[in-house]
Design a protein around this motif. Structure first.
Motif, PDB file in Angstrom:
ATOM      1  N   ASP A 158      -0.866   5.347  -8.402  1.00 45.70           N
ATOM      2  CA  ASP A 158      -1.087   6.781  -8.573  1.00 45.70           C
ATOM      3  C   ASP A 158       0.112   7.607  -8.098  1.00 45.70           C
ATOM      4  O   ASP A 158       0.306   8.732  -8.554  1.00 45.70           O
ATOM      5  CB  ASP A 158      -2.323   7.232  -7.790  1.00 45.70           C
ATOM      6  CG  ASP A 158      -3.620   6.681  -8.375  1.00 45.70           C
ATOM      7  OD1 ASP A 158      -3.645   6.424  -9.595  1.00 45.70           O
ATOM      8  OD2 ASP A 158      -4.585   6.498  -7.618  1.00 45.70           O
ATOM      9  N   ARG A 159       0.883   7.035  -7.160  1.00 38.32           N
ATOM     10  CA  ARG A 159       2.002   7.780  -6.579  1.00 38.32           C
ATOM     11  C   ARG A 159       3.133   7.873  -7.597  1.00 38.32           C
ATOM     12  O   ARG A 159       3.749   6.880  -7.953  1.00 38.32           O
ATOM     13  CB  ARG A 159       2.472   7.091  -5.295  1.00 38.32           C
ATOM     14  CG  ARG A 159       3.551   7.856  -4.541  1.00 38.32           C
ATOM     15  CD  ARG A 159       3.784   7.258  -3.163  1.00 38.32           C
ATOM     16  NE  ARG A 159       2.612   7.454  -2.314  1.00 38.32           N
ATOM     17  CZ  ARG A 159       1.815   6.472  -1.907  1.00 38.32           C
ATOM     18  NH1 ARG A 159       2.044   5.223  -2.279  1.00 38.32           N
ATOM     19  NH2 ARG A 159       0.765   6.738  -1.149  1.00 38.32           N
ATOM     20  N   PRO A 190      -8.620  -1.732  -6.026  1.00 39.60           N
ATOM     21  CA  PRO A 190      -9.127  -0.406  -6.422  1.00 39.60           C
ATOM     22  C   PRO A 190      -9.546   0.430  -5.219  1.00 39.60           C
ATOM     23  O   PRO A 190      -9.996  -0.094  -4.195  1.00 39.60           O
ATOM     24  CB  PRO A 190     -10.329  -0.747  -7.311  1.00 39.60           C
ATOM     25  CG  PRO A 190     -10.780  -2.091  -6.840  1.00 39.60           C
ATOM     26  CD  PRO A 190      -9.539  -2.813  -6.403  1.00 39.60           C
ATOM     27  N   ALA A 191      -9.408   1.742  -5.378  1.00 44.12           N
ATOM     28  CA  ALA A 191      -9.784   2.658  -4.296  1.00 44.12           C
ATOM     29  C   ALA A 191     -11.263   2.565  -3.984  1.00 44.12           C
ATOM     30  O   ALA A 191     -11.685   2.801  -2.842  1.00 44.12           O
ATOM     31  CB  ALA A 191      -9.403   4.085  -4.683  1.00 44.12           C
ATOM     32  N   SER A 192     -12.061   2.190  -4.974  1.00 48.00           N
ATOM     33  CA  SER A 192     -13.509   2.139  -4.793  1.00 48.00           C
ATOM     34  C   SER A 192     -13.949   1.055  -3.814  1.00 48.00           C
ATOM     35  O   SER A 192     -15.078   1.086  -3.318  1.00 48.00           O
ATOM     36  CB  SER A 192     -14.195   1.900  -6.142  1.00 48.00           C
ATOM     37  OG  SER A 192     -13.739   0.682  -6.725  1.00 48.00           O
ATOM     38  N   GLY A 224     -12.977   0.688  -0.808  1.00 44.26           N
ATOM     39  CA  GLY A 224     -13.130   1.252   0.533  1.00 44.26           C
ATOM     40  C   GLY A 224     -12.356   0.452   1.558  1.00 44.26           C
ATOM     41  O   GLY A 224     -11.229   0.019   1.318  1.00 44.26           O
ATOM     42  N   VAL A 246      -6.043  -2.250   4.871  1.00 46.23           N
ATOM     43  CA  VAL A 246      -5.905  -0.801   5.080  1.00 46.23           C
ATOM     44  C   VAL A 246      -5.008  -0.484   6.271  1.00 46.23           C
ATOM     45  O   VAL A 246      -4.513   0.631   6.401  1.00 46.23           O
ATOM     46  CB  VAL A 246      -7.285  -0.124   5.257  1.00 46.23           C
ATOM     47  CG1 VAL A 246      -8.108  -0.219   4.000  1.00 46.23           C
ATOM     48  CG2 VAL A 246      -8.034  -0.705   6.451  1.00 46.23           C
ATOM     49  N   MET A 251       0.811  -1.217   0.000  1.00 44.96           N
ATOM     50  CA  MET A 251       0.000   0.000   0.000  1.00 44.96           C
ATOM     51  C   MET A 251       0.845   1.268   0.000  1.00 44.96           C
ATOM     52  O   MET A 251       0.306   2.368  -0.074  1.00 44.96           O
ATOM     53  CB  MET A 251      -0.944   0.023   1.193  1.00 44.96           C
ATOM     54  CG  MET A 251      -0.290   0.124   2.542  1.00 44.96           C
ATOM     55  SD  MET A 251      -1.503   0.313   3.901  1.00 44.96           S
ATOM     56  CE  MET A 251      -2.271   1.868   3.474  1.00 44.96           C
ATOM     57  N   ASP A 284      -2.103  -1.879  -3.970  1.00 42.52           N
ATOM     58  CA  ASP A 284      -3.129  -0.861  -3.775  1.00 42.52           C
ATOM     59  C   ASP A 284      -3.080   0.135  -4.938  1.00 42.52           C
ATOM     60  O   ASP A 284      -1.996   0.527  -5.388  1.00 42.52           O
ATOM     61  CB  ASP A 284      -2.904  -0.129  -2.454  1.00 42.52           C
ATOM     62  CG  ASP A 284      -4.117   0.656  -2.029  1.00 42.52           C
ATOM     63  OD1 ASP A 284      -4.316   1.770  -2.564  1.00 42.52           O
ATOM     64  OD2 ASP A 284      -4.888   0.174  -1.189  1.00 42.52           O
ATOM     65  N   GLU A 285      -4.242   0.545  -5.422  1.00 41.63           N
ATOM     66  CA  GLU A 285      -4.290   1.467  -6.564  1.00 41.63           C
ATOM     67  C   GLU A 285      -3.562   2.772  -6.263  1.00 41.63           C
ATOM     68  O   GLU A 285      -2.984   3.395  -7.164  1.00 41.63           O
ATOM     69  CB  GLU A 285      -5.740   1.748  -6.944  1.00 41.63           C
ATOM     70  CG  GLU A 285      -5.892   2.513  -8.243  1.00 41.63           C
ATOM     71  CD  GLU A 285      -7.326   2.648  -8.688  1.00 41.63           C
ATOM     72  OE1 GLU A 285      -7.551   2.996  -9.870  1.00 41.63           O
ATOM     73  OE2 GLU A 285      -8.246   2.399  -7.865  1.00 41.63           O
ATOM     74  N   ALA A 286      -3.545   3.188  -5.000  1.00 44.20           N
ATOM     75  CA  ALA A 286      -2.836   4.418  -4.626  1.00 44.20           C
ATOM     76  C   ALA A 286      -1.351   4.325  -4.931  1.00 44.20           C
ATOM     77  O   ALA A 286      -0.697   5.341  -5.221  1.00 44.20           O
ATOM     78  CB  ALA A 286      -3.058   4.714  -3.140  1.00 44.20           C
TER      79      ALA A 286
END
Length: 270
Positions: A165-166, A196-198, A200, A205, A102, A160-162
């Motif tokens: 994105d980073r 995916p971020a969707s 939740g 996490v 993550m 993790d999708e984040a």
């Protein structure tokens, strides 16, 4: 070896003090062996196995492993932090590794440039360039477990999708990293999924973790959790089982491998 010797002692209901006394050792000596602060000789392993009542094929396998463990591997020649060298040794012996990432992409999947930016920024900001280069080379050498072993490591990574994105190192570095992930996803022993971020909330996490699985005759599975200044090895069967169940739940929640590679392909501009 240290983890298995400790587990065998505990399952035999023998305390550290009792085992040391019956072998004529100091408590400190046995404690250092179990905490990977001292190498253990084959005769010492034989004495411990006698004390714990281990016989048959399991005994033969552990003694053979003790002989092999005393050989110097490539990471033994590098000036690495003890816990990192320990992890590399575990990774090299593992038959399977499952991980959730993550923060950054797992080291076994990183390109050299991506790894360089991570190491320089997060781990070795104030170190000279030569030392950063050496650590990048170590990370690249670790990746041989995916392709160069007789039985390559079975590797399952949920990213993790984040993390995607980073932007580490800029767009060109990330473009090459997406391509690298797509390349590795084609290997029969590598499985990649994107969380995916969707989705939740989900079990991951709380933070990244890795589960290392070993041939049964060596030692039980281990959960590895890394921090900025050290690492935590979780060997308790109950806790390992909890992490395993969490990872299985995350496998069901994340995008399928096909959908994940499709997402990576879009990010790579294919």
């Amino acid at each position: 070896m240290a983890a298995e010797l400790r587990r065998l002692r505990e399952s035999s209901a023998v305390t550290l003090e009792e085992a040391a006394e019956r072998l004529g050792w100091s408590k400190t000596k046995l404690s250092r062996i179990e905490n990977v602060l001292r190498r253990v000789a084959v005769p010492e392993v034989q004495g411990l196995l006698d004390l714990y009542g281990v016989a048959g094929g399991r005994r033969d396998a552990l003694i053979a492993f003790a002989r092999t463990a005393r050989q110097r591997d490539w990471w033994d020649t590098e000036p690495l932090r003890t816990d990192y060298a320990t992890y590399i040794g575990l990774e090299a012996e593992a038959e399977a590794l499952s991980c959730y990432s993550m923060g950054v992409i797992h080291g076994l999947l990183q390109t050299e440039e991506y790894a360089r930016h991570i190491i320089r920024a997060a781990l070795m900001r104030f170190k000279p360039p030569a030392e950063v280069d050496r650590r990048v080379a170590v990370r690249a050498a670790r990746q041989a477990v995916l392709t160069e072993r007789d039985q390559p490591l079975r590797f399952w990574s949920i990213i993790d999708e984040a993390v995607l994105d980073r932007e580490i190192g800029g767009k060109k570095v990330m473009q090459a990293q997406y391509e690298r992930l797509l390349e590795l996803a084609e290997l029969p022993n590598v499985m990649l999924q994107v969380m995916p971020a969707s989705v939740g909330a989900h079990p991951g996490v709380i933070g990244s973790f890795s589960i290392l699985q070993f041939p049964e005759q060596y030692f039980p599975n281990v959960v590895y959790v890394e921090s900025m200044t050290g690492a935590l090895y979780i060997e308790d069967e109950g806790q390992v089982h909890t992490h395993t169940l969490a990872f299985e739940q995350m496998q069901a929640t994340a995008l399928s491998p096909d959908d994940s590679t499709a997402l990576l392909a879009r990010r790579a501009g294919r």
